[in-house]
Enzyme design. Structure first.
Site, PDB file in Angstrom:
ATOM      1  N   ARG A 136      90.893 -64.832   6.459  1.00 30.94           N
ATOM      2  CA  ARG A 136      91.070 -65.967   7.200  1.00 30.94           C
ATOM      3  C   ARG A 136      89.848 -66.657   6.144  1.00 30.94           C
ATOM      4  NH1 ARG A 136      86.111 -62.664  10.759  1.00 30.94           N
ATOM      5  NH2 ARG A 136      85.581 -61.420   8.771  1.00 30.94           N
ATOM      6  N   ASN A 174      83.098 -70.358  12.299  1.00 34.95           N
ATOM      7  CA  ASN A 174      82.966 -68.692  11.906  1.00 34.95           C
ATOM      8  C   ASN A 174      82.588 -68.464  10.857  1.00 34.95           C
ATOM      9  OD1 ASN A 174      82.288 -65.749  13.979  1.00 34.95           O
ATOM     10  ND2 ASN A 174      83.001 -65.408  11.810  1.00 34.95           N
ATOM     11  N   GLU A 175      81.367 -68.618  11.153  1.00 38.82           N
ATOM     12  CA  GLU A 175      80.214 -68.502   9.651  1.00 38.82           C
ATOM     13  C   GLU A 175      80.745 -69.409   8.714  1.00 38.82           C
ATOM     14  OE1 GLU A 175      80.624 -63.843   8.892  1.00 38.82           O
ATOM     15  OE2 GLU A 175      78.934 -63.912   9.679  1.00 38.82           O
ATOM     16  N   GLU A 324      76.079 -62.176  16.026  1.00 42.79           N
ATOM     17  CA  GLU A 324      76.354 -60.528  15.467  1.00 42.79           C
ATOM     18  C   GLU A 324      76.001 -59.996  14.928  1.00 42.79           C
ATOM     19  OE1 GLU A 324      80.081 -61.007  12.853  1.00 42.79           O
ATOM     20  OE2 GLU A 324      80.619 -63.184  14.399  1.00 42.79           O
ATOM     21  N   TRP A 332      81.493 -53.638   5.297  1.00 43.93           N
ATOM     22  CA  TRP A 332      81.914 -54.079   4.411  1.00 43.93           C
ATOM     23  C   TRP A 332      81.084 -54.335   2.805  1.00 43.93           C
ATOM     24  CZ3 TRP A 332      77.273 -55.993   4.633  1.00 43.93           C
ATOM     25  CH2 TRP A 332      76.211 -56.460   5.718  1.00 43.93           C
ATOM     26  N   GLU A 372      89.258 -53.633   9.198  1.00 47.49           N
ATOM     27  CA  GLU A 372      88.026 -54.138   9.674  1.00 47.49           C
ATOM     28  C   GLU A 372      87.795 -52.738  10.747  1.00 47.49           C
ATOM     29  OE1 GLU A 372      86.837 -57.980  11.103  1.00 47.49           O
ATOM     30  OE2 GLU A 372      85.626 -57.997   9.656  1.00 47.49           O
ATOM     31  N   TYR A 374      87.437 -50.099   9.987  1.00 46.08           N
ATOM     32  CA  TYR A 374      86.219 -48.868   9.781  1.00 46.08           C
ATOM     33  C   TYR A 374      84.883 -49.671  10.513  1.00 46.08           C
ATOM     34  CZ  TYR A 374      88.242 -45.519   6.655  1.00 46.08           C
ATOM     35  OH  TYR A 374      88.984 -44.141   6.292  1.00 46.08           O
ATOM     36  N   HIS A 375      85.499 -50.372  10.299  1.00 44.88           N
ATOM     37  CA  HIS A 375      83.569 -50.880  11.026  1.00 44.88           C
ATOM     38  C   HIS A 375      83.121 -50.272  12.323  1.00 44.88           C
ATOM     39  CE1 HIS A 375      80.873 -54.368  12.559  1.00 44.88           C
ATOM     40  NE2 HIS A 375      81.231 -54.909  11.120  1.00 44.88           N
TER      41      HIS A 375
HETATM   42  C1  GLA Z   1      80.917 -61.270   9.991  1.00 44.67           C
HETATM   43  C2  GLA Z   1      82.646 -61.907  10.842  1.00 44.67           C
HETATM   44  C3  GLA Z   1      83.411 -61.064  12.344  1.00 44.67           C
HETATM   45  C4  GLA Z   1      83.298 -59.601  11.431  1.00 44.67           C
HETATM   46  C5  GLA Z   1      81.748 -59.189  11.345  1.00 44.67           C
HETATM   47  C6  GLA Z   1      81.845 -57.598  10.755  1.00 44.67           C
HETATM   48  O1  GLA Z   1      79.471 -61.061  10.456  1.00 44.67           O
HETATM   49  O2  GLA Z   1      81.656 -63.202  11.465  1.00 44.67           O
HETATM   50  O3  GLA Z   1      83.868 -61.746  12.592  1.00 44.67           O
HETATM   51  O4  GLA Z   1      84.053 -59.529  10.619  1.00 44.67           O
HETATM   52  O5  GLA Z   1      81.535 -59.382   9.726  1.00 44.67           O
HETATM   53  O6  GLA Z   1      80.334 -56.889  10.037  1.00 44.67           O
END
Ligand code: GLA
Length: 683
Positions: A136, A174-175, A324, A332, A372, A374-375
């Protein structure tokens, strides 16, 4: 058609409650004072499954879901082919379970067709390679075509859902994080510099480009550099990036606002200490700030993490959301250990203690495939709750119960720590001692102060400061003229300003001040830094705050004004520092200015913090609380709510200043015993 039905429901409900059409708007439910959320990706699952997930959420007292921030390919599967019915279905399904919705604009993950059709929208990485589809953030935030396409889908979403009564807000992208280094961005950067500096003579003078023959004779000669380059250029690149992120974010805000009701509030999820851009500037266009709070490896560090909350609260100087956070663990980090049993709940209350109005878990359920796998989640790939689920459900019930008590409250403090992106960047480009981390410098002051007063604001150096009795500015390396004026006004108005090491060294172009540190504040201080030293070994230090050691950094100070006082002196070390002043202070009218040139060890910093509070007329709050118990306080008109969290290894008993009521269980007592990770919410 569907929207008309919804409007009809709203109307009936409104009449039922108030009997007056004029009051219809009031029936749209606002977010509860404490919201529990989760990131839900209905596009990954058949619609027949949605109700099961939403029921499980409802049973955990989840009050909102965040949707669609990575769902562009589902909402626009082909160029101009908008498919928003499924989003409407998801919003209605959530509504059936009394769960509100925050919609995410999908810019962070553009679809493959878009990349294929408009390859110019891809970002160029620093090594010159184009990014590709498959992860992404492969887009270029300065690209006009990308902006056009992202605004188009955002507009379609806002047109459709901007009046939806179950949509309470929007998250932009997003971020925001990934810069682009393509030729067009470079041209925009050069144009931005031209608009800022006007003439090359001006830029050349302010960047001292005579150095190493860097003099520019054409705007097109100016490169993009991000690490080892002219400090003026480096600082401006970050400011350019800030402006372009801001205009990218503002494009979303304006597009949403064109359609959406003002009650739908807009944010973007930031990343705590991340310094990719100046968050104070970007936040100006948002209704509220939010951030993604991850521990990664290890466990909750209440000071460093707490300061990141306070930083986020300082962006708009009001309560914020944790958009979040990890349901136990991430995927990660180097070591993705789980938080202990009870720690997730404790962490959420810690968020609230620092001013969070919402805590949202990423994510609800493991996707069957994707990066993701394993998250941590609340529901596994099999669709059943994980062991953490009951803990989050308990938290949800507690949020519902405590919400009314915390409604209208925020964190108030007599003490502020100043945080400045220009200064952090400037130091990181030229650390001089690799161990000098500007965030560690901030935390080293914040930690002992927070433990003594239980609430600290973290704000920019240009906000009005007169409400604070003590303002601490560690490593405020870059001083703009506006900041200098603000700090002078503060001290002359009766405040106590404490400057930490490396302060007042650079001007707004990241050029050295023509005066020694603290530059334009030397006269106010009546003293200055004669020389700075990166330390290869600890230096003894002694004075008002006792005997201790200085590590990493030492500034040899001097005083000139007869009323300036030396607070601390270095002991025997490299010869230069022996016996020299390490910290000085001066009373200025009713105010005071102090400069600390040493990196104090923890016990000495604790003593210094006590001294700072005493000289500023700030009292310690609940001084007898046992070590390891974190105390926060939120205040509102006629109310004060205390949040106590035991983050130590064993049970702790806290004697309260008076008998207090537990908001969570209604009991009343003058002391509380908290097990490990135990939480008390008291009033
Ligand atoms: C970030 C992203 C999320 C996800 C989390 C996983 O904060 O915004 O989409 O990937 O990490 O920890």
């Amino acid at each position: 058609m569907f929207r008309e039905v919804v409007a009809g429901c709203c109307l009936l409900f409104g009449l039922g409650v108030t009997g007056a059409i004029a009051e219809q708007a009031d029936v749209v439910p606002a977010a509860p004072p404490l919201s529990l959320g989760t990131a839900w990706y209905p596009e990954q699952w058949p619609e027949s499954r949605w109700d099961v997930d939403l029921l499980l959420m409802e049973q955990a007292h989840v009050t909102f879901v965040r949707l669609t921030e990575f769902a562009w390919s589902a909402m626009e599967p082909g160029d101009g082919n908008f498919q928003l019915d499924w989003v409407e279905h998801a919003i209605r399904a959530a509504e059936r379970h009394h769960i509100q919705v925050v919609l995410g604009t999908p810019g962070a993950a553009p679809p493959a067709w878009l990349t294929q059709k408009y390859p110019e929208t891809l970002r160029t990485m620093e090594d010159g390679r184009k990014d590709e589809h498959g992860n992404r953030e492969q887009f270029n935030f300065t690209n006009p075509k990308y902006r056009e396409l992202v605004a188009r889908i955002t507009g379609k979403m806002a047109e459709r859902f901007g009046h939806d009564k179950n949509v309470i807000g929007w998250q932009i992208d997003n971020e925001l994080a990934a810069e682009s280094y393509d030729a067009d961005t470079k041209r925009q950067w050069q144009d931005w510099l031209e608009a800022k500096y006007g003439t090359l003579d001006n830029l050349n003078a302010r960047w001292t480009t005579a150095y190493w023959s860097e003099t520019y004779t054409d705007w097109r000669q100016i490169p993009i550099e991000t690490r080892y380059s002219n400090p003026g250029l480096l600082l401006n690149w970050k400011q350019f990036v800030t402006d372009t992120y801001r205009s990218y974010s503002k494009l979303h805000v304006d597009t949403i606002r064109k359609y959406a009701e003002p009650r739908q509030r807009i944010t973007t999820n930031m990343m705590g200490w991340f310094d990719g851009y100046d968050h104070y500037k970007l936040a100006q266009d948002l209704d509220f700030a939010s951030w993604d709070d991850y521990v990664g490896t290890g466990h909750l560090d209440p000071i460093r993490n707490g300061m990141a909350h306070d930083l986020t609260r300082g962006f708009l100087r009001k309560n914020f959301w944790v958009m979040e956070t990890q349901p136990g663990f991430v995927n990660w980090s180097a070591d993705n250990n789980a938080l202990d049993k009870g720690e997730v709940r404790a962490m959420a209350w810690h968020d609230v203690g620092h001013g969070a109005e919402a805590v949202s878990y990423w994510q609800w359920r493991s996707a069957l495939n994707g990066q993701e796998e394993y998250h941590g989640v609340l529901v596994g790939a099999d669709g059943t709750p994980v062991p953490l689920y009951p803990e989050v459900a308990q938290l949800g019930a507690e949020f519902a119960k405590a919400g009314p008590a915390l409604a209208g409250t925020t964190v108030e403090s007599d003490v502020a720590v100043l945080q400045d992106y220009d200064s952090r960047w400037a130091i990181n480009w030229q650390r001089h001692n690799k161990a000098f981390d500007p965030v560690n410098a901030l935390v080293s002051y914040y930690g002992p102060l927070r433990k003594l007063v239980r609430s600290v604001d973290v704000v920019a150096d240009t906000v009005p400061l007169s409400r604070y009795k003590l303002v601490v500015a560690p490593a405020l390396n870059v001083l703009t003229p506006a900041a200098v004026k603000n700090l002078e006004v503060y001290v002359r108005g009766g405040g106590h300003l404490v400057l930490g090491q490396r302060s007042g060294m650079k001007d707004q172009d990241n050029a050295l001040e023509v005066e020694r540190q603290p530059g334009p504040l030397v006269d106010l201080l009546g003293g200055r830094v004669e020389q700075f030293y990166a330390l290869d070994k600890d230096v003894p230090i002694e004075g008002t705050w006792g005997s201790g050691t200085d590590t990493i950094w030492a500034e040899q100070m001097s005083i000139k004004a007869p009323d300036a006082e030396v607070l601390m002196r270095y002991g025997k070390s490299n010869g230069w520092l022996d016996g020299q002043p390490a910290a000085v202070t001066r009373k200025v009218g009713k105010g005071r200015i102090t400069y600390i040139g040493a990196m104090l060890d923890e016990p000495t910093m604790r003593a210094a913090a006590k001294w700072m509070l005493e000289t500023s007329g700030v009292n310690a709050v609940w001084p007898g609380v046992p070590e390891g118990v974190d105390v926060s306080v939120r205040s509102g008109v006629g109310k004060k709510v205390w949040i106590l969290i035991n983050l130590s290894g064993d049970a702790k008993t806290v004697s309260l200043p008076a008998a207090m009521e537990s908001v969570l269980d209604g009991s009343r007592s003058a002391s509380v015993t908290l097990p490990r990770y135990g939480v008390a919410v008291l009033r």
